[in-house]
Motif scaffolding. Structure first.
Motif, PDB file in Angstrom:
ATOM      1  N   GLU A  87       0.839  -1.196   0.000  1.00 10.37           N
ATOM      2  CA  GLU A  87       0.000   0.000   0.000  1.00 10.37           C
ATOM      3  C   GLU A  87       0.875   1.247   0.000  1.00 10.37           C
ATOM      4  O   GLU A  87       1.860   1.321   0.745  1.00 10.37           O
ATOM      5  CB  GLU A  87      -0.925   0.022   1.220  1.00 10.37           C
ATOM      6  N   PHE A  88       0.508   2.199  -0.822  1.00 14.33           N
ATOM      7  CA  PHE A  88       1.200   3.483  -0.898  1.00 14.33           C
ATOM      8  C   PHE A  88       0.181   4.599  -0.680  1.00 14.33           C
ATOM      9  O   PHE A  88      -1.019   4.407  -0.927  1.00 14.33           O
ATOM     10  CB  PHE A  88       1.886   3.645  -2.259  1.00 14.33           C
ATOM     11  N   PRO A  89       0.638   5.780  -0.253  1.00 14.80           N
ATOM     12  CA  PRO A  89      -0.319   6.878  -0.018  1.00 14.80           C
ATOM     13  C   PRO A  89      -1.052   7.308  -1.278  1.00 14.80           C
ATOM     14  O   PRO A  89      -2.142   7.861  -1.204  1.00 14.80           O
ATOM     15  CB  PRO A  89       0.565   8.008   0.531  1.00 14.80           C
ATOM     16  N   ARG A  90      -0.463   7.091  -2.427  1.00 20.84           N
ATOM     17  CA  ARG A  90      -1.094   7.427  -3.701  1.00 20.84           C
ATOM     18  C   ARG A  90      -0.479   6.560  -4.781  1.00 20.84           C
ATOM     19  O   ARG A  90       0.481   5.824  -4.548  1.00 20.84           O
ATOM     20  CB  ARG A  90      -0.895   8.913  -4.032  1.00 20.84           C
TER      21      ARG A  90
ATOM     22  N   PHE B  88       5.340   3.527   2.371  1.00 18.17           N
ATOM     23  CA  PHE B  88       4.597   2.308   2.057  1.00 18.17           C
ATOM     24  C   PHE B  88       4.294   1.575   3.360  1.00 18.17           C
ATOM     25  O   PHE B  88       4.826   1.899   4.430  1.00 18.17           O
ATOM     26  CB  PHE B  88       5.431   1.396   1.146  1.00 18.17           C
ATOM     27  N   ARG B  89       3.463   0.555   3.261  1.00 14.90           N
ATOM     28  CA  ARG B  89       3.281  -0.405   4.363  1.00 14.90           C
ATOM     29  C   ARG B  89       2.782  -1.720   3.787  1.00 14.90           C
ATOM     30  O   ARG B  89       2.075  -1.755   2.768  1.00 14.90           O
ATOM     31  CB  ARG B  89       2.342   0.119   5.444  1.00 14.90           C
TER      32      ARG B  89
ATOM     33  N   THR C 172       1.492  -1.562  10.921  1.00 18.39           N
ATOM     34  CA  THR C 172       0.376  -0.657  11.187  1.00 18.39           C
ATOM     35  C   THR C 172       0.798   0.787  10.925  1.00 18.39           C
ATOM     36  O   THR C 172      -0.049   1.653  10.708  1.00 18.39           O
ATOM     37  CB  THR C 172      -0.105  -0.790  12.643  1.00 18.39           C
ATOM     38  N   GLY C 173       2.099   1.037  10.969  1.00 21.91           N
ATOM     39  CA  GLY C 173       2.635   2.354  10.656  1.00 21.91           C
ATOM     40  C   GLY C 173       3.160   2.392   9.232  1.00 21.91           C
ATOM     41  O   GLY C 173       2.870   1.515   8.409  1.00 21.91           O
ATOM     42  N   TRP C 174       3.930   3.417   8.922  1.00 24.34           N
ATOM     43  CA  TRP C 174       4.464   3.617   7.584  1.00 24.34           C
ATOM     44  C   TRP C 174       5.985   3.687   7.626  1.00 24.34           C
ATOM     45  O   TRP C 174       6.576   4.027   8.654  1.00 24.34           O
ATOM     46  CB  TRP C 174       3.912   4.915   6.972  1.00 24.34           C
TER      47      TRP C 174
END
Length: 563
Positions: A383-386, A399-400, A405-407
């Motif tokens: 997963e990326f912020p965008r 990313f995560r 649970t964090g980045w």
């Protein structure tokens, strides 16, 4: 791939209005019973319909399907639901042809499964003479369908019967709450034969055996409550299998004679079919009472049946929420984005949570990490912020993954340019840009738009079950449990629901027969809003719910509520 995703997002809110194609066997009062090895003449489809307790006439049914005016529908005056509960619903604003929500409200009697070895392993001879061979539970269900009403209709007809089947093995155990549940239900003892059987153990052997038993054979304490939870969980799993392939099951044989409150209910016999499933629906005290004796849906004959009988598929899928009242406790099982809350003395107690791509991100990512072939070489589990642009290759970006649970930051590689498994935020989050819920029934044929990538492996039919002990709490006549599909909760928060409940109940006395129906009506009305030039609007001018809305309001206090 980008064009596929754009097309999927453009059509994400669309729905199919096709009616369902499942087969069933009708019994009294419109209830439906599955059957194994039934002749083709008894196999009928589940037609589209609204909940039977609404008792809609053809004219009212046509009115309820009006997408323009969207009237709020409630049970008719004089029709009392279990516990005098209230119910209301409204159709969507044109998202799909039909109202894809379904509801269920039943009393189900559970008869002990005939198995002498199981019964004898738990009960003595004296106990067997005194014990009652059946119990009953009350059931309310909400089923929020998508991509067609088929799965929701099927679940509303059969889920409570699956719960009944799972409870049949533990009827005796549940009736003896003071006795811990046995670890094994069989009392068979294996005997040895041969020379070793003649040797008696020495004192040293006995000491070693006792020490080993203490070390390696400690028993976990299992509560009766956890047995009921397990029964409900297994019922959801079996329901998921039935929605996938609704085979014709064998047999309606006979239903034993029952009495409820001193009233003889009667029997039904069909000796020409082999024994596996029996059910009967009767009217008792104004309520629809289902007496059933349900055989296992996973018998060894199932593989043979699959080759011999027709297979029926349920269209679409559905979120499922079931409330079971059994032996003084409420069990709330939820698989999807419907929710339930208890309002007690004005305070809100959550009884469920939504299962969405965001709330189950780590489970979905972990599955994709373990089985990357499920992503079809088109998606990434990270997963990326965008969305990442090609020119950002070689840079470090937030990313995560499933373990976080964090980045954190990582070096962007070419594989990271793939579309993310979970995309969007809040109610707009989707799995593979397709579906916004991660638990429910059905969706077996769901694929990523214009591809052969199946989404079902990421979806679960397992519910989360929460328990509320009514006997341990004092309730006033205004304490209620509110069940609602996402059409309610998308625009109305818990506090607003509690305020509506308090305001409406203050206008009706504790003995008013429709006070809880009026609460449900008001909740649906306020969440739908008023039709204006800019669409359906709430009182604060925010956008109202254009989705199907279904609400149960179940009273928890007052005389005669759940006795």
């Amino acid at each position: 791939m980008i064009s596929k995703v754009k097309a999927a997002l453009a059509n994400i809110m669309g729905g199919s209005g096709a009616s369902s194609s499942q087969h069933s066997t009708p019994v009294a009062n419109g209830s439906v019973v599955p059957s194994r090895h039934l002749p083709e003449r008894l196999a009928v489809k589940f037609p589209f319909e609204r909940p039977s307790f609404l008792e809609l006439t053809p004219e009212e049914l046509q009115l309820a399907a009006d997408h323009i005016h969207r009237p709020v529908i409630t049970p008719p005056e004089g029709r009392r639901l279990l516990w005098n509960a209230g119910y209301a619903e409204v159709i969507n604003a044109g998202k799909s042809q039909n109202n894809e929500d379904q509801a269920c409200c039943e009393v189900v009697y559970v008869e002990r499964r005939d198995d002498d070895s199981r019964r004898n392993s738990f009960s003595s001879t004296e106990d067997q003479e005194e014990e009652v061979s059946e119990l009953f539970f009350h059931h309310w269900g909400l089923f929020d369908g998508h991509a067609g009403p088929g799965a929701a209709i099927m679940a509303s007809k059969l889920l409570h019967l699956q719960i009944c089947d799972q409870l049949r093995d533990i009827v005796d155990i549940l009736q003896k709450s003071s006795v811990p549940p046995p670890i094994c239900l069989s009392n068979e003892v294996k005997t040895q034969s041969g020379p070793q059987a003649e040797e008696s153990p020495t004192d040293e052997d006995r000491v070693l055996t006792n020490e080993a038993a203490c070390r390696f054979h400690q028993e976990k304490q299992v509560s009766h409550e956890s047995l009921v939870i397990g029964a409900i969980e297994n019922a959801f799993k079996q329901m998921g299998c039935l929605v996938r392939k609704y085979h014709l099951l064998s047999c309606i044989t006979s239903v034993s004679t029952f009495s409820v409150g001193g009233t003889h209910i009667g029997t039904r016999e069909m000796p020409e079919y082999s024994e596996s499933f029996c059910a009967q629906a009767v009217q008792q005290g104004g309520f629809l009472v289902i007496v059933c004796e349900l055989g296992s849906t996973t018998s060894p004959q199932d593989q043979q049946i699959e080759h011999k009988r027709s297979t029926y598929h349920a269209l679409g899928g559905c979120c499922a929420m079931a409330v079971v009242y059994l032996l003084g406790k409420l069990y709330v099982a939820n698989a999807g984005d419907s929710r339930a809350i208890i309002i007690r003395n004005g305070k809100v107690i959550p009884m469920s949570r939504e299962f969405t791509p965001e709330s189950e991100r780590q489970r979905l990512q972990f599955l994709a990490f373990l089985q990357p072939e499920l992503l079809g070489n088109e998606f990434t589990h990270l997963e990326f912020p965008r969305r990442i642009q090609y020119k950002e290759l070689g840079r470090r970006m937030l990313f995560r993954d499933h373990s976080m649970t964090g980045w954190a930051y990582k070096l962007i590689e070419e594989d990271d340019l793939k579309f993310p498994l979970i995309y969007g935020e809040g109610k707009k989050a989707r799995v593979m840009a397709t579906i916004g819920v991660t638990r429910g029934l059905g969706d077996h044929d769901l694929k990523v738009y214009n591809s052969n990538i199946h989404i079902k492996p990421f979806l679960s039919c397992l519910p989360e079950v929460r328990v509320y002990d009514l006997a341990k709490q004092d309730h006033c006549p205004d304490d209620v449990m509110v069940l609602g599909t996402d059409g309610l909760w998308d625009v109305t928060n818990d506090k607003e629901v509690a305020d509506v409940v308090a305001n409406v109940l203050s206008e009706y006395g504790p003995d008013h027969p429709r006070r809880f129906t009026m609460v449900a009506h008001e909740l649906v009305l306020r969440s739908r809003g008023i039709l204006k030039e800019r669409g359906w609007r709430l009182a604060n001018e925010k956008l109202g719910s254009g989705d199907d809305i279904s609400v149960f309001v179940i009273p928890l206090g007052g005389p005669g509520t759940y006795t």
